[in-house]
Scaffold this motif. Structure first.
Motif, PDB file in Angstrom:
ATOM      1  N   LYS A  58       4.496  -0.052   4.866  1.00 12.37           N
ATOM      2  CA  LYS A  58       4.681  -1.642   5.101  1.00 12.37           C
ATOM      3  C   LYS A  58       3.272  -2.389   5.015  1.00 12.37           C
ATOM      4  CE  LYS A  58       7.013  -5.278   6.931  1.00 12.37           C
ATOM      5  NZ  LYS A  58       7.803  -6.209   6.128  1.00 12.37           N
ATOM      6  N   LEU A  59       2.325  -1.599   5.308  1.00 12.97           N
ATOM      7  CA  LEU A  59       1.278  -1.794   5.363  1.00 12.97           C
ATOM      8  C   LEU A  59       0.356  -2.052   3.906  1.00 12.97           C
ATOM      9  CD1 LEU A  59       0.202   0.219   8.514  1.00 12.97           C
ATOM     10  CD2 LEU A  59      -0.095  -2.614   8.648  1.00 12.97           C
ATOM     11  N   GLN A  61       1.918  -2.330   0.786  1.00  9.88           N
ATOM     12  CA  GLN A  61       3.174  -2.551   0.122  1.00  9.88           C
ATOM     13  C   GLN A  61       1.969  -3.775  -0.887  1.00  9.88           C
ATOM     14  OE1 GLN A  61       6.780  -4.864   2.329  1.00  9.88           O
ATOM     15  NE2 GLN A  61       5.446  -5.920   3.557  1.00  9.88           N
ATOM     16  N   ASP A  62       1.135  -4.599  -0.536  1.00 13.65           N
ATOM     17  CA  ASP A  62       0.603  -5.918  -1.085  1.00 13.65           C
ATOM     18  C   ASP A  62      -0.672  -5.198  -1.708  1.00 13.65           C
ATOM     19  OD1 ASP A  62       3.180  -7.040  -0.815  1.00 13.65           O
ATOM     20  OD2 ASP A  62       2.141  -8.448   1.137  1.00 13.65           O
ATOM     21  N   TRP A  63      -1.156  -4.301  -1.226  1.00 17.08           N
ATOM     22  CA  TRP A  63      -2.190  -3.502  -2.077  1.00 17.08           C
ATOM     23  C   TRP A  63      -2.271  -2.883  -3.107  1.00 17.08           C
ATOM     24  CZ3 TRP A  63      -6.172  -0.042   1.772  1.00 17.08           C
ATOM     25  CH2 TRP A  63      -7.181  -0.583   1.350  1.00 17.08           C
ATOM     26  N   LEU A  64      -2.460  -3.754  -4.046  1.00 18.27           N
ATOM     27  CA  LEU A  64      -2.386  -2.406  -5.534  1.00 18.27           C
ATOM     28  C   LEU A  64      -2.812  -1.870  -5.808  1.00 18.27           C
ATOM     29  CD1 LEU A  64      -0.893  -2.804  -8.771  1.00 18.27           C
ATOM     30  CD2 LEU A  64      -2.737  -4.977  -8.923  1.00 18.27           C
ATOM     31  N   GLU A  65      -4.902  -1.648  -5.427  1.00 16.93           N
ATOM     32  CA  GLU A  65      -5.192  -0.693  -5.996  1.00 16.93           C
ATOM     33  C   GLU A  65      -4.858   0.274  -4.802  1.00 16.93           C
ATOM     34  OE1 GLU A  65      -6.773  -4.944  -6.362  1.00 16.93           O
ATOM     35  OE2 GLU A  65      -6.000  -3.781  -4.649  1.00 16.93           O
ATOM     36  N   PHE A  66      -4.741   0.438  -3.797  1.00 13.26           N
ATOM     37  CA  PHE A  66      -4.010   1.352  -3.352  1.00 13.26           C
ATOM     38  C   PHE A  66      -2.681   2.199  -3.581  1.00 13.26           C
ATOM     39  CE2 PHE A  66      -1.729   3.874   0.151  1.00 13.26           C
ATOM     40  CZ  PHE A  66      -3.043   4.372   0.574  1.00 13.26           C
ATOM     41  N   LYS A  67      -1.890   1.746  -4.679  1.00 11.10           N
ATOM     42  CA  LYS A  67      -1.137   2.202  -5.150  1.00 11.10           C
ATOM     43  C   LYS A  67      -1.240   2.592  -5.956  1.00 11.10           C
ATOM     44  CE  LYS A  67       2.457  -0.874  -2.987  1.00 11.10           C
ATOM     45  NZ  LYS A  67       3.681  -1.929  -3.852  1.00 11.10           N
ATOM     46  N   THR A  68      -2.486   2.194  -6.574  1.00 11.40           N
ATOM     47  CA  THR A  68      -2.417   2.702  -8.205  1.00 11.40           C
ATOM     48  C   THR A  68      -3.697   3.798  -7.384  1.00 11.40           C
ATOM     49  OG1 THR A  68      -3.292   1.402  -9.411  1.00 11.40           O
ATOM     50  CG2 THR A  68      -4.562   2.532 -10.094  1.00 11.40           C
ATOM     51  N   VAL A  69      -4.802   4.615  -6.605  1.00  8.91           N
ATOM     52  CA  VAL A  69      -4.737   5.637  -6.239  1.00  8.91           C
ATOM     53  C   VAL A  69      -3.377   6.442  -5.744  1.00  8.91           C
ATOM     54  CG1 VAL A  69      -6.522   6.726  -4.642  1.00  8.91           C
ATOM     55  CG2 VAL A  69      -6.802   4.448  -5.351  1.00  8.91           C
ATOM     56  N   PRO A 104      -7.890  -4.877   2.204  1.00  9.90           N
ATOM     57  CA  PRO A 104      -6.852  -6.464   2.720  1.00  9.90           C
ATOM     58  C   PRO A 104      -7.616  -6.767   4.384  1.00  9.90           C
ATOM     59  CG  PRO A 104      -6.289  -4.977   2.275  1.00  9.90           C
ATOM     60  CD  PRO A 104      -7.302  -4.377   1.383  1.00  9.90           C
ATOM     61  N   LYS A 105      -7.902  -7.782   5.244  1.00  8.06           N
ATOM     62  CA  LYS A 105      -8.857  -7.773   6.308  1.00  8.06           C
ATOM     63  C   LYS A 105      -8.275  -6.876   7.616  1.00  8.06           C
ATOM     64  CE  LYS A 105      -9.769 -11.466   9.447  1.00  8.06           C
ATOM     65  NZ  LYS A 105      -9.108 -12.845   9.791  1.00  8.06           N
TER      66      LYS A 105
END
Length: 209
Positions: A58-59, A61-69, A104-105
Motif C-alpha cells: 500500500k505504501l 503502490q505509487d512509487w515507481l522507482e521502488f518497484k523497479t529496484v 515520497p514525502k
C-alpha cells in the motif's frame, strides 16, 4: 589398383574427420552443460527475498522507482553466475535513478536513504566479485542473501517511517467495507429499539389562603 587404394584412403580420411567432428561436438556439449551446472546459483530458503506485506504494498503502490529496484532485486535471486554481473549493474543503476528523483514525502528519511546506499554498494562490490574466477559460487550466494537482508530492512523502515495511518479498511478495500456494513445491518436488526420511560409528574396542590 592404385585407384582403389586412393579411394580407400579417401574414405578412411573422410570417416576419420567425421568422427573427429562428432567428438568435438560432444565435448562442446558436455562443456556447455558443465558450464551451466557450475554457474548455477542456489539461494537458501531462509535467505530468500521476502514478499511485501499488504501494508508495504500500500505504501509503495505509487512509487515507481521502488518497484523497479524491487524487480531488479528479484531478478538477481533468480540469476546465474554468468548473468549476475549485468543484473547487479542494473540494480545499482536503478538505485542511482531513484536517488535523482524525489522520494515520497512520508518516506524521505535518512533511515531509508542510507539503506538504499548500502544496497547499491553491496551490488557493485558483488559485481566485481562475480567476475573473479577464484571466488566460489557459495560466496556469491551468501552475498545475495546479504543483499536480500538489506532490501528487507528497507521495506521494514518504509513501514516504520510512514506517517500514514493505514486502517484495515484501506488495506482490504471494499471487502472489508462490505463485511463491516453487513455486520452493522445485522446488529441493527438484532437490537430492538429501546423506548425511553415516560416521565411521571407529581401533581402539586395549591395552598388555600
Amino acid at each position: 589398383m592404385k585407384k582403389i587404394i586412393v579411394l580407400v584412403l579417401v574414405m578412411i580420411s573422410f570417416f576419420a574427420c567425421k568422427k573427429e567432428q562428432q567428438d568435438t561436438r560432444n565435448t562442446q556439449t558436455e562443456s556447455r552443460e558443465d558450464f551451466l551446472a557450475k554457474n548455477k546459483l542456489t539461494i537458501p530458503k531462509k535467505g530468500k527475498l521476502k514478499e511485501l506485506t499488504p501494508i508495504q504494498k500500500k505504501l509503495v503502490q505509487d512509487w515507481l522507482e521502488f518497484k523497479t529496484v524491487h524487480e531488479s532485486t528479484k531478478l538477481i535471486n533468480a540469476s546465474t553466475r554468468f548473468a549476475i554481473v549485468e543484473d547487479l549493474g542494473q540494480l545499482a543503476a536503478n538505485i542511482d535513478a531513484m536517488e535523482q528523483k524525489r522520494f515520497p514525502k512520508e518516506l524521505d528519511v535518512m533511515q531509508i536513504r542510507s539503506r538504499f546506499l548500502v544496497l547499491k554498494t553491496k551490488a557493485l562490490k558483488l559485481q566485481d566479485d562475480a567476475t573473479d574466477e577464484n571466488i566460489s559460487n557459495e560466496f556469491i550466494e551468501k552475498e545475495i542473501v546479504e543483499i536480500n537482508k538489506v532490501f528487507n530492512a528497507i521495506c521494514y523502515q518504509i513501514e516504520q517511517a510512514s506517517a500514514l495511518n493505514i486502517t484495515p479498511e484501506e488495506i482490504l478495500g471494499d471487502a472489508f467495507k462490505t463485511k463491516d456494513s453487513t455486520e452493522a445491518v445485522m446488529n441493527k436488526e438484532q437490537k430492538p429499539a429501546q423506548k425511553l420511560p415516560k416521565k411521571q409528574f407529581k401533581q402539586v396542590e395549591l395552598e388555600k389562603n
